[in-house]
Write a protein that holds these residues in place. Structure first.
Motif, mmCIF file in Angstrom:
data_model
loop_
_atom_site.group_PDB
_atom_site.id
_atom_site.type_symbol
_atom_site.label_atom_id
_atom_site.label_comp_id
_atom_site.label_asym_id
_atom_site.label_seq_id
_atom_site.Cartn_x
_atom_site.Cartn_y
_atom_site.Cartn_z
ATOM 1 N N THR A 374 0.831 -1.209 0.000
ATOM 2 C CA THR A 374 0.000 0.000 0.000
ATOM 3 C C THR A 374 0.860 1.251 0.000
ATOM 4 O O THR A 374 0.609 2.208 -0.744
ATOM 5 N N ILE A 375 1.900 1.270 0.847
ATOM 6 C CA ILE A 375 2.749 2.460 0.960
ATOM 7 C C ILE A 375 3.423 2.782 -0.372
ATOM 8 O O ILE A 375 3.380 3.916 -0.854
ATOM 9 N N LEU A 376 4.041 1.762 -0.988
ATOM 10 C CA LEU A 376 4.750 2.010 -2.243
ATOM 11 C C LEU A 376 3.769 2.370 -3.358
ATOM 12 O O LEU A 376 4.062 3.252 -4.191
ATOM 13 N N THR A 377 2.608 1.733 -3.389
ATOM 14 C CA THR A 377 1.611 2.063 -4.415
ATOM 15 C C THR A 377 1.201 3.522 -4.325
ATOM 16 O O THR A 377 1.138 4.234 -5.341
ATOM 17 N N GLU A 378 0.923 3.998 -3.116
ATOM 18 C CA GLU A 378 0.482 5.380 -2.952
ATOM 19 C C GLU A 378 1.597 6.362 -3.324
ATOM 20 O O GLU A 378 1.361 7.359 -4.005
ATOM 21 N N LEU A 379 2.827 6.099 -2.869
ATOM 22 C CA LEU A 379 3.930 7.017 -3.158
ATOM 23 C C LEU A 379 4.279 7.014 -4.647
ATOM 24 O O LEU A 379 4.551 8.064 -5.238
ATOM 25 N N ALA A 380 4.277 5.822 -5.264
ATOM 26 C CA ALA A 380 4.589 5.746 -6.692
ATOM 27 C C ALA A 380 3.483 6.391 -7.524
ATOM 28 O O ALA A 380 3.758 7.073 -8.525
ATOM 29 N N VAL A 408 11.386 7.414 -2.337
ATOM 30 C CA VAL A 408 10.793 7.409 -3.672
ATOM 31 C C VAL A 408 10.984 8.815 -4.233
ATOM 32 O O VAL A 408 10.464 9.786 -3.676
ATOM 33 N N ALA A 409 11.740 8.935 -5.316
ATOM 34 C CA ALA A 409 12.116 10.251 -5.850
ATOM 35 C C ALA A 409 11.651 10.388 -7.294
ATOM 36 O O ALA A 409 11.751 9.443 -8.086
ATOM 37 N N ASP A 410 11.133 11.571 -7.624
ATOM 38 C CA ASP A 410 10.691 11.830 -8.997
ATOM 39 C C ASP A 410 11.330 13.119 -9.508
ATOM 40 O O ASP A 410 11.998 13.836 -8.770
ATOM 41 N N SER A 455 8.160 11.683 5.443
ATOM 42 C CA SER A 455 8.296 13.112 5.152
ATOM 43 C C SER A 455 8.451 13.314 3.656
ATOM 44 O O SER A 455 8.790 12.390 2.907
ATOM 45 N N LEU A 456 8.185 14.541 3.216
ATOM 46 C CA LEU A 456 8.422 14.968 1.841
ATOM 47 C C LEU A 456 9.421 16.107 1.846
ATOM 48 O O LEU A 456 9.497 16.864 2.817
ATOM 49 N N VAL A 465 11.093 14.200 -3.156
ATOM 50 C CA VAL A 465 11.548 12.974 -2.502
ATOM 51 C C VAL A 465 10.607 12.665 -1.348
ATOM 52 O O VAL A 465 10.380 13.515 -0.482
ATOM 53 N N ALA A 466 10.033 11.469 -1.364
ATOM 54 C CA ALA A 466 9.266 10.969 -0.220
ATOM 55 C C ALA A 466 10.144 9.977 0.522
ATOM 56 O O ALA A 466 10.709 9.058 -0.090
ATOM 57 N N GLU A 467 10.276 10.160 1.824
ATOM 58 C CA GLU A 467 11.162 9.322 2.630
ATOM 59 C C GLU A 467 10.376 8.654 3.738
ATOM 60 O O GLU A 467 9.660 9.318 4.487
ATOM 61 N N VAL A 468 10.487 7.324 3.837
ATOM 62 C CA VAL A 468 9.810 6.549 4.876
ATOM 63 C C VAL A 468 10.864 5.893 5.749
ATOM 64 O O VAL A 468 11.775 5.224 5.235
#
Length: 473
Positions: A374-380, A408-410, A455-456, A465-468
């Motif tokens: 769920t976490i990776l799906t939402e961030l991606a 997760v960085a874009d 955090s973002l 960048v989203a960091e978990v």
């Protein structure tokens, strides 16, 4: 730690800050500069600022060894003075935990605007003695500068859009037949921002409803006043006007209405597709052939899975404090869990995602492995939504002595510093029509249930960048 603060660096830094403030700069970007200045001037291993909201606080700016605490939820301490305490004694009250095991003590001081404490500025030290009175004084000076930034009421997550001090009682005014104010109580001052000197003998700054009716008036600050009025007994030429802050109540009603709208919108697509394929199977079973029937069943299965995930998301968003489903936390291999979660993404997202650096010797994380999907799906999904189609979305992971992290960085439109916390609010959208505003809200709830934090931040060179971070097992 040094015997004395670096007064030369303090002078240069304060002048630079004040020059930026005088040109209109404010908000998180300036607070970040102030935090870095505190670390440099006081010879600390790290520094940070925790902003206090209703019920709890959150680290919104940090530097040095405390950088990993960005986005961490903390409890609000009862102390209203500068204190130097061992890290273990704080119980995450001010600083959370730093990344380095050599952090042993925290010197922290409250930041106030008037009588309202809006947060705390802190610096972190290792072994080496207690900071002296000069260190206390410099930290308090810098906290006062932070208070000045908050007094400008712009660009902060909690205290950035209106008066810092909420009204504690109803405002009351007495006006004549021309709506000229004859009496203006202290609560009216707090609610409207107008002093008695500014209000008395001037026209009331909002309409007066007829007796027995309620009027909602929107102040420029964003605050909403619920206004009622009545005639003053034995003085028919005078009217009593009372008003109270109804902002939170009105927003709760709006949240409820928005939730209904979001639910219907989110569920409509998979339900329509499932029904369409089911009707096709019912009406054209023989003509479809084996391959056509198998394709239709697979599509129904995929959409049913999507529907189940949507229901989980939407139900999880109905409560601020309720539990988000999941298994009890335990040790798990974060790199392996990320690979499995990436493989389960929809094909379009999978093609964009690049698992760039997942070390084989990554320490075990402590949390709920199943929640990674769920976490990776939402961030991606969030990264995909806000970045050009030809760019990559990269996933990296790392570990230290206390946490295990993935990012997760874009290379998308990026995020403004004052929005890095608002993005986690339920229903908040950074761009009109950008979606339901539930994904990041849900991610934060899932991660914090596992005693981690998320955090973002803007990405150097453009993007987000989203960091978990999870606790290390």
């Amino acid at each position: 730690m040094p015997d004395r603060p670096d007064y030369s660096a303090l002078t240069r830094g304060q002048i630079a800050l004040l020059e930026r403030i005088s040109t209109g700069d404010t908000g998180l970007a300036m607070l970040g500069r102030l935090v870095r200045l505190a670390q440099d001037v006081l010879g600390a291993l790290g520094a940070g600022f925790a902003e206090y909201g209703p019920g709890h606080g959150r680290v919104i700016a940090c530097a040095g060894r405390c950088a990993g605490a960005l986005g961490r939820r903390v409890t609000v301490p009862e102390a209203d003075r500068t204190q130097f305490l061992p890290l273990d004694a704080l119980d995450d009250a001010i600083a959370g935990r730093g990344d380095g095991t050599d952090i042993r003590y925290v010197l922290g001081t409250p930041c106030a605007v008037g009588d309202a404490v809006v947060g705390a500025l802190y610096v972190s030290y290792g072994e080496g003695g207690e900071p002296g009175p000069e260190h206390h004084a410099v930290l308090e000076l810098l906290a006062a500068t932070a208070g000045h930034l908050y007094g400008r009421q712009a660009g902060f997550p909690v205290h950035g859009d209106g008066p810092v001090v909420a009204a504690l009682a109803d405002g009351l005014a007495v006006v004549d037949r021309d709506r000229v104010v004859q009496l203006w109580n202290p609560a009216a001052e707090r609610l409207t921002g107008r002093t008695a000197a500014e209000a008395l003998h001037h026209e009331l700054p909002f309409p007066v409803p007829p007796p027995g009716q309620v009027l909602v008036h929107h102040l420029p600050s964003g605050r909403r006043l619920k206004v009622t009025a009545g005639d003053l007994p034995r003085t028919p030429a005078m009217r009593v006007v009372t008003f109270r802050d109804s902002t939170d109540q009105d927003r709760r009603h709006e949240d409820r209405d928005l939730f209904v709208a979001v639910t219907s919108h989110e569920l409509r697509t998979p339900v329509t597709v499932i029904k369409g394929y089911a009707d096709t199977l019912t009406n054209h079973w023989d003509s479809l052939g084996d391959q056509g029937r198998q394709d239709a069943v697979r599509a129904i299965g995929a959409r049913a899975g999507e529907l189940a995930r949507l229901v989980d998301r939407l139900l999880s968003a109905t409560s601020e404090d309720g539990e988000v489903g999941g298994a009890p936390p335990g040790p798990f291999d974060l790199a392996d869990a990320l690979r499995a979660a990436a493989a389960a993404l929809p094909a379009g997202l999978r093609r964009r995602l690049v698992l760039e650096n997942l070390p084989g010797d990554l320490p075990k994380a402590f949390g709920d492995r199943d929640s990674l999907a769920t976490i990776l799906t939402e961030l991606a999904t969030n990264a995909d939504k806000y970045s050009p189609a030809e760019t990559e979305v990269t996933v990296t992971a790392a570990g230290d002595e206390s946490t295990v992290t993935f990012r997760v960085a874009d290379r998308g439109i990026g995020i403004r510093p004052e929005h890095v916390e608002r993005a986690f609010e339920r229903y908040w959208q950074g761009t009109a029509g950008a979606g339901a505003g539930l994904g990041l809200y849900l991610v934060r709830r899932i991660v914090e249930r596992q005693h981690g934090w998320v955090s973002l931040r803007p990405r150097q060179g453009g993007g987000t960048v989203a960091e978990v971070r999870f606790p290390r097992a």
